[in-house]
Design a protein around this motif. Structure first.
Motif, short mmCIF file in Angstrom:
data_model
loop_
_atom_site.label_atom_id
_atom_site.label_comp_id
_atom_site.label_asym_id
_atom_site.label_seq_id
_atom_site.Cartn_x
_atom_site.Cartn_y
_atom_site.Cartn_z
N LEU A 44 0.83 -1.20 0.00
CA LEU A 44 0.00 0.00 0.00
C LEU A 44 0.87 1.25 0.00
O LEU A 44 0.58 2.21 -0.73
CB LEU A 44 -0.93 0.00 1.21
CG LEU A 44 -1.77 1.26 1.42
CD1 LEU A 44 -2.61 1.61 0.20
CD2 LEU A 44 -2.67 1.10 2.66
N TYR A 74 -8.38 1.17 0.74
CA TYR A 74 -7.21 0.46 1.26
C TYR A 74 -6.67 1.17 2.50
O TYR A 74 -6.32 0.54 3.50
CB TYR A 74 -6.12 0.39 0.19
CG TYR A 74 -6.49 -0.39 -1.04
CD1 TYR A 74 -6.13 -1.73 -1.17
CD2 TYR A 74 -7.20 0.20 -2.09
CE1 TYR A 74 -6.46 -2.46 -2.31
CE2 TYR A 74 -7.54 -0.52 -3.22
CZ TYR A 74 -7.17 -1.84 -3.33
OH TYR A 74 -7.50 -2.56 -4.45
N GLU A 75 -6.59 2.50 2.42
CA GLU A 75 -6.08 3.29 3.54
C GLU A 75 -7.01 3.22 4.75
O GLU A 75 -6.55 3.13 5.89
CB GLU A 75 -5.87 4.75 3.10
CG GLU A 75 -4.78 4.90 2.05
CD GLU A 75 -4.75 6.29 1.43
OE1 GLU A 75 -3.69 6.68 0.93
OE2 GLU A 75 -5.79 6.98 1.44
N THR A 78 -6.48 -0.16 6.38
CA THR A 78 -5.14 -0.38 6.93
C THR A 78 -4.80 0.55 8.09
O THR A 78 -4.20 0.13 9.08
CB THR A 78 -4.08 -0.21 5.82
OG1 THR A 78 -4.43 -1.07 4.72
CG2 THR A 78 -2.69 -0.57 6.31
N GLU A 84 -13.46 -4.02 5.96
CA GLU A 84 -12.71 -4.62 4.85
C GLU A 84 -13.59 -4.63 3.61
O GLU A 84 -14.61 -5.31 3.56
CB GLU A 84 -12.27 -6.04 5.21
CG GLU A 84 -11.41 -6.67 4.14
CD GLU A 84 -10.50 -7.76 4.69
OE1 GLU A 84 -9.76 -8.35 3.89
OE2 GLU A 84 -10.51 -8.00 5.91
N PHE A 87 -11.85 -5.75 -2.21
CA PHE A 87 -10.67 -5.20 -2.87
C PHE A 87 -10.63 -5.56 -4.36
O PHE A 87 -10.20 -4.77 -5.19
CB PHE A 87 -9.40 -5.69 -2.19
CG PHE A 87 -9.17 -5.12 -0.82
CD1 PHE A 87 -9.08 -3.75 -0.63
CD2 PHE A 87 -9.04 -5.94 0.28
CE1 PHE A 87 -8.85 -3.21 0.62
CE2 PHE A 87 -8.82 -5.42 1.55
CZ PHE A 87 -8.73 -4.04 1.72
N HIS A 91 -10.34 -2.92 -7.42
CA HIS A 91 -9.16 -2.97 -8.28
C HIS A 91 -9.51 -2.87 -9.76
O HIS A 91 -8.76 -2.31 -10.55
CB HIS A 91 -8.41 -4.28 -8.00
CG HIS A 91 -7.08 -4.38 -8.68
ND1 HIS A 91 -6.91 -5.05 -9.86
CD2 HIS A 91 -5.88 -3.87 -8.34
CE1 HIS A 91 -5.65 -4.98 -10.23
NE2 HIS A 91 -5.00 -4.28 -9.33
N LEU A 122 -1.39 -2.55 -5.50
CA LEU A 122 -2.66 -2.80 -4.83
C LEU A 122 -3.15 -4.24 -5.07
O LEU A 122 -3.80 -4.83 -4.20
CB LEU A 122 -3.71 -1.79 -5.29
CG LEU A 122 -3.45 -0.34 -4.87
CD1 LEU A 122 -4.57 0.58 -5.37
CD2 LEU A 122 -3.30 -0.19 -3.35
N PHE A 125 -1.21 -6.20 -2.62
CA PHE A 125 -1.82 -5.98 -1.30
C PHE A 125 -2.96 -6.98 -1.10
O PHE A 125 -3.04 -7.65 -0.07
CB PHE A 125 -2.33 -4.53 -1.22
CG PHE A 125 -3.11 -4.20 0.03
CD1 PHE A 125 -2.51 -3.52 1.08
CD2 PHE A 125 -4.46 -4.54 0.17
CE1 PHE A 125 -3.22 -3.20 2.23
CE2 PHE A 125 -5.17 -4.23 1.31
CZ PHE A 125 -4.55 -3.55 2.35
N TRP A 126 -3.84 -7.03 -2.08
CA TRP A 126 -5.00 -7.93 -1.99
C TRP A 126 -4.56 -9.40 -1.93
O TRP A 126 -5.12 -10.20 -1.18
CB TRP A 126 -5.92 -7.68 -3.19
CG TRP A 126 -7.02 -8.67 -3.33
CD1 TRP A 126 -8.13 -8.81 -2.53
CD2 TRP A 126 -7.11 -9.71 -4.31
NE1 TRP A 126 -8.91 -9.85 -2.97
CE2 TRP A 126 -8.31 -10.43 -4.06
CE3 TRP A 126 -6.31 -10.08 -5.38
CZ2 TRP A 126 -8.71 -11.50 -4.83
CZ3 TRP A 126 -6.71 -11.17 -6.16
CH2 TRP A 126 -7.89 -11.85 -5.89
N ARG A 129 -3.31 -10.12 1.52
CA ARG A 129 -4.46 -10.18 2.44
C ARG A 129 -5.20 -11.50 2.30
O ARG A 129 -5.62 -12.10 3.30
CB ARG A 129 -5.40 -9.00 2.14
CG ARG A 129 -6.61 -8.94 3.08
CD ARG A 129 -6.20 -8.65 4.50
NE ARG A 129 -7.36 -8.77 5.41
CZ ARG A 129 -7.33 -9.42 6.56
NH1 ARG A 129 -6.21 -10.01 6.97
NH2 ARG A 129 -8.39 -9.48 7.32
#
Length: 253
Positions: A44, A74-75, A78, A84, A87, A91, A122, A125-126, A129
């Motif tokens: 991120l 996302y921010e 996080t 949540e 994502f 995207h 990103l 990131f996903w 996760r």
């Protein structure tokens, strides 16, 4: 994929390899939740860095707002205890179509390379996760390492030299990520090993994109400045570090 061929220029660019002490600690199963958490947050932060470069140097008001909207979910998750979100659906809405057109050759290159970087980071990131969820690893907020701050503290304060320095820092961060993924992969289970090796190509390209932009904007030889930041980066990696993170130095314990 020939990983060694891909890693060769990365290793030549970096001034030192990852210390064995870091790899030894990183391979311990009890440290995996912390490592995955920090990796996810680093993805991120990499996207945030690219977003800020576009917003500061080339974006208009409309595209600036679009960039903020891309990263906001996302921010919120996080950093601000947000729910949540989906994502994967978010995207799919990220792309260059909302970005402004510019007559500046380096400006267009910055938009093209940084939007792609945002999209890829990103996505990573996903992916991290998803791995955490599958392994029942809860997301818990952690402190950032000293690494990126230590690099950026050495940037010059006037333009365009500050931008050139920021891009060189970005190149080192991406190169170190690539090298560290490769160093760690052999010590992980099959699923994580495949995942980390799958990231090498994009991370290697990201460092080259940052470096290419820095050279284009500077318009002259920046090898001395690249070498300077290489030494700063190596000191951070080789020195004793109280925090254990994905980009930390030699573990203090």
């Amino acid at each position: 994929m020939n990983y060694q061929q891909l890693l060769s220029p990365v290793k030549q660019f970096l001034h030192c390899p990852t210390p064995d002490a870091w790899t030894e600690k990183a391979r311990q199963p009890e440290n995996l939740p912390l490592l995955l958490t920090d990796h996810m947050v680093c993805e991120l932060k990499a996207a945030q860095t690219a977003m800020l470069l576009i917003r500061k140097y080339v974006a208009d008001k409309e595209s600036s707002q679009a960039l903020l909207a891309w990263l906001q979910p996302y921010e919120a998750f996080t950093f601000r205890d947000g729910d949540e979100p989906d994502f994967l659906s978010i995207h799919k809405g990220i792309g260059k179509s909302v970005m402004p057109k510019t007559q500046s050759p380096w400006g267009q290159q910055l938009i093209d390379s940084m939007v792609l970087l945002i999209k890829e980071e990103l996505h990573h990131f996903w992916q991290v996760r998803e791995i955490m969820i599958a392994r029942n690893i809860p997301y818990v907020k952690i402190n950032a390492s000293r690494y990126a701050k230590g690099l950026l503290s050495e940037t010059r304060t006037h333009e365009p030299l500050m931008l050139v320095d920021k891009l060189i820092c970005g190149a080192y961060i991406e190169a170190r990520s690539c090298e560290r993924f490769a160093a760690l992969a052999p010590h992980l289970d099959d699923e994580l090993q495949r995942f980390y090796l799958s990231l090498l190509r994009s991370e290697a390209r990201h460092y080259q994109d940052y470096l290419s932009l820095a050279e284009q904007i500077a318009g002259n030889d920046i090898s001395e400045r690249i070498g300077f930041f290489g030494e700063v980066e190596a000191r951070l990696i080789q020195s004793r570090d109280e925090e254990f993170r994905f980009h930390s130095g030699v573990p203090a314990d």
